[in-house]
Design a protein around this motif. Structure first.
Motif, short mmCIF file in Angstrom:
data_model
loop_
_atom_site.label_atom_id
_atom_site.label_comp_id
_atom_site.label_asym_id
_atom_site.label_seq_id
_atom_site.Cartn_x
_atom_site.Cartn_y
_atom_site.Cartn_z
N MET A 1 0.90 -1.14 0.04
CA MET A 1 -0.23 -0.06 0.11
C MET A 1 0.77 1.30 -0.22
O MET A 1 1.87 1.30 0.88
N GLU A 2 0.66 2.11 -0.81
CA GLU A 2 1.30 3.32 -0.90
C GLU A 2 0.63 4.52 0.11
O GLU A 2 -0.31 4.27 0.60
N ILE A 3 1.42 5.51 0.32
CA ILE A 3 1.01 6.50 1.17
C ILE A 3 0.68 7.80 0.59
O ILE A 3 1.62 8.49 -0.09
N MET A 4 -0.43 8.43 0.68
CA MET A 4 -0.61 9.90 0.13
C MET A 4 -0.32 11.04 1.10
O MET A 4 -0.76 10.96 2.56
N ILE A 5 0.38 11.91 0.85
CA ILE A 5 0.49 13.08 1.61
C ILE A 5 -0.20 14.32 1.52
O ILE A 5 -0.58 14.73 0.39
N ALA B 1 -11.86 9.07 0.78
CA ALA B 1 -12.76 7.76 0.91
C ALA B 1 -12.52 7.22 2.24
O ALA B 1 -12.50 6.07 2.64
N GLY B 2 -12.78 8.08 3.39
CA GLY B 2 -12.68 7.66 4.73
C GLY B 2 -11.58 7.32 5.48
O GLY B 2 -11.54 6.67 6.37
N ALA B 3 -10.30 7.41 4.74
CA ALA B 3 -9.26 6.74 5.02
C ALA B 3 -8.43 7.34 6.55
O ALA B 3 -8.79 8.58 6.75
N ASP B 4 -8.16 6.53 7.44
CA ASP B 4 -7.59 7.09 8.61
C ASP B 4 -6.22 7.80 8.20
O ASP B 4 -5.58 7.68 7.34
N LEU B 5 -6.22 9.08 9.03
CA LEU B 5 -5.16 9.86 8.74
C LEU B 5 -4.07 9.73 9.91
O LEU B 5 -4.48 9.52 11.00
N HIS B 6 -2.59 9.37 9.56
CA HIS B 6 -1.76 9.49 10.65
C HIS B 6 -0.49 10.54 10.33
O HIS B 6 -0.68 11.10 9.26
N GLN B 7 0.26 10.53 11.21
CA GLN B 7 1.42 11.59 11.06
C GLN B 7 2.78 10.93 11.17
O GLN B 7 3.08 9.66 11.62
N LEU B 8 3.81 11.60 10.27
CA LEU B 8 5.13 10.89 10.09
C LEU B 8 6.00 12.11 10.25
O LEU B 8 5.81 13.04 9.83
N ALA C 1 4.47 15.31 8.46
CA ALA C 1 3.55 15.04 7.20
C ALA C 1 2.60 14.43 7.60
O ALA C 1 2.33 13.41 8.50
N VAL C 2 1.37 14.86 7.08
CA VAL C 2 0.05 14.19 7.40
C VAL C 2 -0.45 13.28 6.12
O VAL C 2 -0.35 13.97 5.23
N VAL C 3 -0.60 12.26 6.62
CA VAL C 3 -0.69 10.99 5.52
C VAL C 3 -1.82 10.25 5.68
O VAL C 3 -2.35 9.97 6.86
N SER C 4 -2.24 9.26 4.65
CA SER C 4 -3.20 8.13 4.84
C SER C 4 -2.52 7.25 3.72
O SER C 4 -2.07 7.47 2.85
N ASN C 5 -3.11 5.83 4.13
CA ASN C 5 -2.92 4.80 3.10
C ASN C 5 -3.65 4.98 1.79
O ASN C 5 -4.86 5.27 1.93
N GLU D 1 5.97 5.81 -1.75
CA GLU D 1 5.84 4.09 -1.71
C GLU D 1 5.84 3.69 -0.38
O GLU D 1 5.22 2.67 0.07
N SER D 2 6.36 4.30 0.86
CA SER D 2 6.20 3.80 2.15
C SER D 2 6.64 4.90 3.01
O SER D 2 6.94 6.12 2.85
N ASN D 3 6.20 4.72 4.28
CA ASN D 3 6.34 5.65 5.42
C ASN D 3 7.90 5.88 5.51
O ASN D 3 8.19 7.18 5.53
N GLU D 4 8.98 5.19 5.17
CA GLU D 4 10.27 5.58 5.31
C GLU D 4 10.76 6.53 4.12
O GLU D 4 11.41 7.32 4.47
#
Lengths: 115, 251
Positions: free
Chosen positions: B1-5, B29-36, B43-47, B86-89
């Protein structure tokens, strides 16, 4: 985005919607869409767009010089004839590839329209 | 799964506030938001996989709503719609590589919001007025190319010359309106980006970055401009997150 974002406007709301609609429609319609199925016509559109851009730039520069008064009557005559023939040839090419002026004004995204 | 910023934020001393805010929000699309985070930048992101991202109006509105809500609480840089890694990293490495540029941009937009100003005209009416002016100028100062021979090319040159002069008058007119706008807004210490003649009816499309507290002064200034140019229609919108004032390319 519940907050009212229109801070000042003396026209009608419908008027704004119409104008904004024109901006987005222009951007959508004038995008260059190249796919395997339309590679030929897509390429013709791209090439003619560049030719038209250069032709218009040359024409603009020529009119600046005519307006500036730096050309002789003979030079204006020759310049006019050349540019007029170029314009006619361009019209023929557009007709041949079934393209309009609007088709040749490619949208460059954040930079706006090409011409 | 990729990550949208969605946005890059300066969180500094308020990480728990961001945590609480994100817990009550959803992304596209209702995705959970998380932070990196990297240092003071988050960065505020979601899968979100690139393939499943539909670029339509409702998705763009969902995306903008996240940025809008965050901008009310934090200094932020909105990311372009469709920014996917492509990833959190990879995102954390991106924050690290671009740390200086991000900080500089965050500093620029601190306590500031974007406002949009569009100026519309009745293009037929405006062109008719300018045409009248152009013909008056031609009669008094300029001459058309001599039509002694009256050849097709001479007629063509004269037609193009008239169009060229009309276009020049339009540019001069729009420039004078822009000069008035910047003159009015310079005293509010705005940073501006202005495009002219976007369409035949949208003669000016500008965005301004300024302190939200100066909103009323801005409205007043635009009112003055409207009075000065009654034939034009000024539309001011905002405050928006600083969409047009993020000036760096991700390394």
């Amino acid at each position: 985005m519940s907050e009212n974002k229109i801070l000042f406007n003396t026209g009608s709301f419908d008027g704004i919607s119409e104008e904004i609609g024109k901006l987005t429609t222009n951007a959508e319609e004038s995008r260059l869409k190249l796919t395997p199925d339309n590679a030929d016509s897509g390429l013709a559109k791209l090439v003619l767009t560049l030719v038209e851009l250069i032709r218009k730039l040359v024409e603009k520069q020529a009119m600046r010089r005519v307006d500036g008064g730096s050309l002789t009557d003979d030079e204006i005559e020759r310049l006019g004839e050349t540019l007029m023939k170029l314009e006619m040839k361009m019209e023929e090419l557009k007709k041949h590839f079934n393209l309009t002026d609007r088709d040749l004004n490619i949208n460059l995204g954040p930079l706006g329209d090409l011409m | 799964m990729e990550i949208m910023i969605y946005a890059l934020l300066s969180v500094k001393k308020k990480p728990e506030r961001l945590h609480a805010l994100l817990a009550g929000m959803n992304g596209i699309a209702g995705a959970d938001l998380h932070q990196l985070s990297f240092d003071e930048i988050t960065a505020v992101v979601s899968n979100m996989s690139r393939a499943s991202l539909i670029a339509d109006k409702s998705t763009a509105m969902e995306y903008a709503a996240v940025i809008e809500t965050l901008s009310k609480h934090f200094i932020l840089l909105p990311m372009r719609f469709g920014s996917v890694m492509e990833s959190n990293e990879a995102i954390i490495h991106m924050l690290e590589r671009n740390y200086h540029d991000i900080q500089q941009n965050l500093l620029k937009v601190e306590r500031k919001f974007e406002f949009g100003l569009k100026v519309f005209c009745d293009s037929e009416k405006l062109m008719a007025e300018l045409r009248e002016k152009s013909e008056a100028v031609s009669k008094t100062q300029r001459t058309t190319v001599a039509e002694i021979k009256n050849s097709a090319s001479r007629i063509w040159v004269n037609k193009k010359l008239k169009e060229h002069r009309l276009e020049e008058l339009l540019v001069t007119y729009v420039d004078s309106v822009i000069a008035e706008i910047t003159g009015q807004l310079d005293r509010l210490k705005t940073i501006s980006k202005i495009k002219k003649m976007v369409t035949p009816t949208t003669i000016i499309d500008g965005v301004f970055l300024l302190d939200k507290a100066l909103k009323d002064e801005l409205i007043h200034a635009v009112g003055d401009l409207q009075n000065k140019f009654p034939g034009l229609n000024f539309i001011l919108t905002g405050p928006w997150p600083p969409y047009n004032f993020v000036d760096f390319t991700v390394k």
